[in-house]
Scaffold this motif. Sequence first.
Motif, short mmCIF file in Angstrom:
data_model
loop_
_atom_site.label_atom_id
_atom_site.label_comp_id
_atom_site.label_asym_id
_atom_site.label_seq_id
_atom_site.Cartn_x
_atom_site.Cartn_y
_atom_site.Cartn_z
N GLN A 12 30.62 38.48 35.28
CA GLN A 12 31.70 37.64 34.66
C GLN A 12 31.70 37.57 33.02
O GLN A 12 32.87 37.78 32.58
N PRO A 13 30.64 37.36 32.46
CA PRO A 13 30.80 37.18 30.88
C PRO A 13 31.03 38.41 30.35
O PRO A 13 31.82 38.56 29.40
N LEU A 14 30.59 39.62 30.91
CA LEU A 14 31.19 40.81 30.45
C LEU A 14 32.76 41.11 30.75
O LEU A 14 33.33 41.54 29.95
N GLY A 15 32.85 40.55 31.96
CA GLY A 15 34.22 40.85 32.34
C GLY A 15 35.27 40.11 31.68
O GLY A 15 36.35 40.57 31.22
N ARG A 16 34.71 38.85 31.05
CA ARG A 16 35.69 38.24 30.26
C ARG A 16 35.86 38.92 28.77
O ARG A 16 36.91 39.08 28.37
N ALA A 17 34.69 39.54 28.45
CA ALA A 17 34.86 40.01 27.03
C ALA A 17 35.59 41.43 27.43
O ALA A 17 36.27 41.72 26.28
N LEU A 18 35.63 42.17 28.29
CA LEU A 18 36.40 43.40 28.55
C LEU A 18 37.86 43.03 28.55
O LEU A 18 38.68 43.60 27.89
N LEU A 19 38.09 41.73 29.31
CA LEU A 19 39.61 41.35 29.47
C LEU A 19 40.34 40.96 28.06
O LEU A 19 41.46 41.29 27.62
N ALA A 78 31.26 45.27 36.01
CA ALA A 78 32.40 44.25 35.60
C ALA A 78 33.87 44.75 35.53
O ALA A 78 34.64 43.89 36.08
N LEU A 79 34.13 45.92 35.55
CA LEU A 79 35.59 46.47 35.76
C LEU A 79 35.87 46.65 37.04
O LEU A 79 37.05 46.14 37.57
N ALA A 80 34.99 46.81 38.03
CA ALA A 80 35.20 46.58 39.42
C ALA A 80 35.42 45.37 39.83
O ALA A 80 36.32 45.00 40.91
N ALA A 81 34.58 44.27 39.27
CA ALA A 81 34.98 42.99 39.78
C ALA A 81 36.48 42.48 39.36
O ALA A 81 37.01 41.73 39.95
N LEU A 82 36.80 43.02 38.00
CA LEU A 82 37.90 42.55 37.54
C LEU A 82 39.04 43.17 38.32
O LEU A 82 40.28 42.43 38.72
N ALA A 108 39.47 41.26 41.57
CA ALA A 108 40.24 39.99 41.36
C ALA A 108 41.71 40.11 40.88
O ALA A 108 42.27 39.01 40.86
N GLY A 109 42.19 41.08 40.61
CA GLY A 109 43.52 41.44 40.31
C GLY A 109 43.79 41.28 38.97
O GLY A 109 44.87 40.92 38.40
N ALA A 110 42.53 41.05 37.91
CA ALA A 110 42.80 40.73 36.54
C ALA A 110 43.44 42.02 35.95
O ALA A 110 43.97 41.93 34.74
N VAL A 111 42.97 43.07 36.28
CA VAL A 111 43.31 44.32 35.82
C VAL A 111 43.96 45.16 36.73
O VAL A 111 43.83 45.23 37.94
N THR A 112 44.78 46.28 36.12
CA THR A 112 45.03 47.26 37.12
C THR A 112 44.54 48.71 36.73
O THR A 112 44.35 48.69 35.47
N ALA A 152 46.49 42.94 33.93
CA ALA A 152 47.51 42.90 35.14
C ALA A 152 48.84 42.29 34.40
O ALA A 152 49.97 42.50 34.59
N ARG A 153 48.60 41.37 33.50
CA ARG A 153 49.73 40.22 32.83
C ARG A 153 50.55 41.23 31.99
O ARG A 153 51.89 40.68 31.69
N SER A 154 50.43 42.02 31.54
CA SER A 154 50.88 43.28 30.79
C SER A 154 51.85 43.96 31.56
O SER A 154 52.47 44.79 30.77
#
Length: 287
Positions: A217-224, A256-260, A263-267, A284-286
């Motif tokens: 999660q911490p790295l996922g937030r940084a990647l996002l 981390a990318l797999a987790a994102l 979670a639907g945070a990225v496509t 995802a929001r873009s």
Amino acid sequence: MPTDAVAHELFLRHLDSWVPAALRRARRATVVLGYDGGDPRLAEETLRLAGEHATRLRGGRLTVLVLADGTEELPARLGTAEAGLPADVAVHLMPGDASRLPVALRAAGAAGAPVLSYLEVDGPVNLAALTAAAATGRPAEALVVAGAGTPLRPALADAGFPLTTDVELVDVDRRIGFGTGSDRSLEAIKESVWAAGLRCRDPQGLPLSPGPEVDPQPLGRALLDELTRHGPRTVTELRRFAVTGTAYRAVDAARALAALLDAGAVTRSPEHGRLGGDVLVTPARST
């Protein structure tokens, strides 16, 4: 593990793979040790590895520059170690600190061939020394050790290294910086830092305990955050960001990318198939 021993072990592990690759590439190479000389074992082990590889790879010329004040013990022990080296390994001990590196590299004729530098910094980074190391080596790499509060990545980038990273080692109050032009070397150094088992700082500034699998999660937030700031990125670019801009490894970026994605945070594009380096990732929001 003592503070200096941590950095020395990282350098020696990298040196063990760097020397044969450098000599196969250019048939001559230079290794620089710039430290206080208080622990002669670093120089002794460097010479031992240099001798072992030079013996196996005949015809290559390896120069070892030791910039250190140290004590009377250092020259004596280096002399003993040097006596057992093959003729293809040259050793030069110069009194002084890293500020003498530009002169030492010129005197050794290091230009145009691989150069690997190990520099311990007490206070501000000597940019002239780093610039000399980066400009002289073809290619050049540098491992720099400083206090935890000394930023190393900007200095390495300003010196001319294309790829840079630094990691704060929480348990020993030190920061390790590395500059290179090779993604493979960059990832190898980061793997070595993790193999040492010492806690680092995660992107939120919290202690990060290396392990086979860590919380993504911490790295996922940084990647996002990186995707939000700069727009869509390939997996290769995000892996490189993780290795250069955080304490994490490339393999952690994949998790981390797999987790994102889950979670639907990225496509991703293409939507299906292996998450290879050329896959484009978008917040995802873009969309």
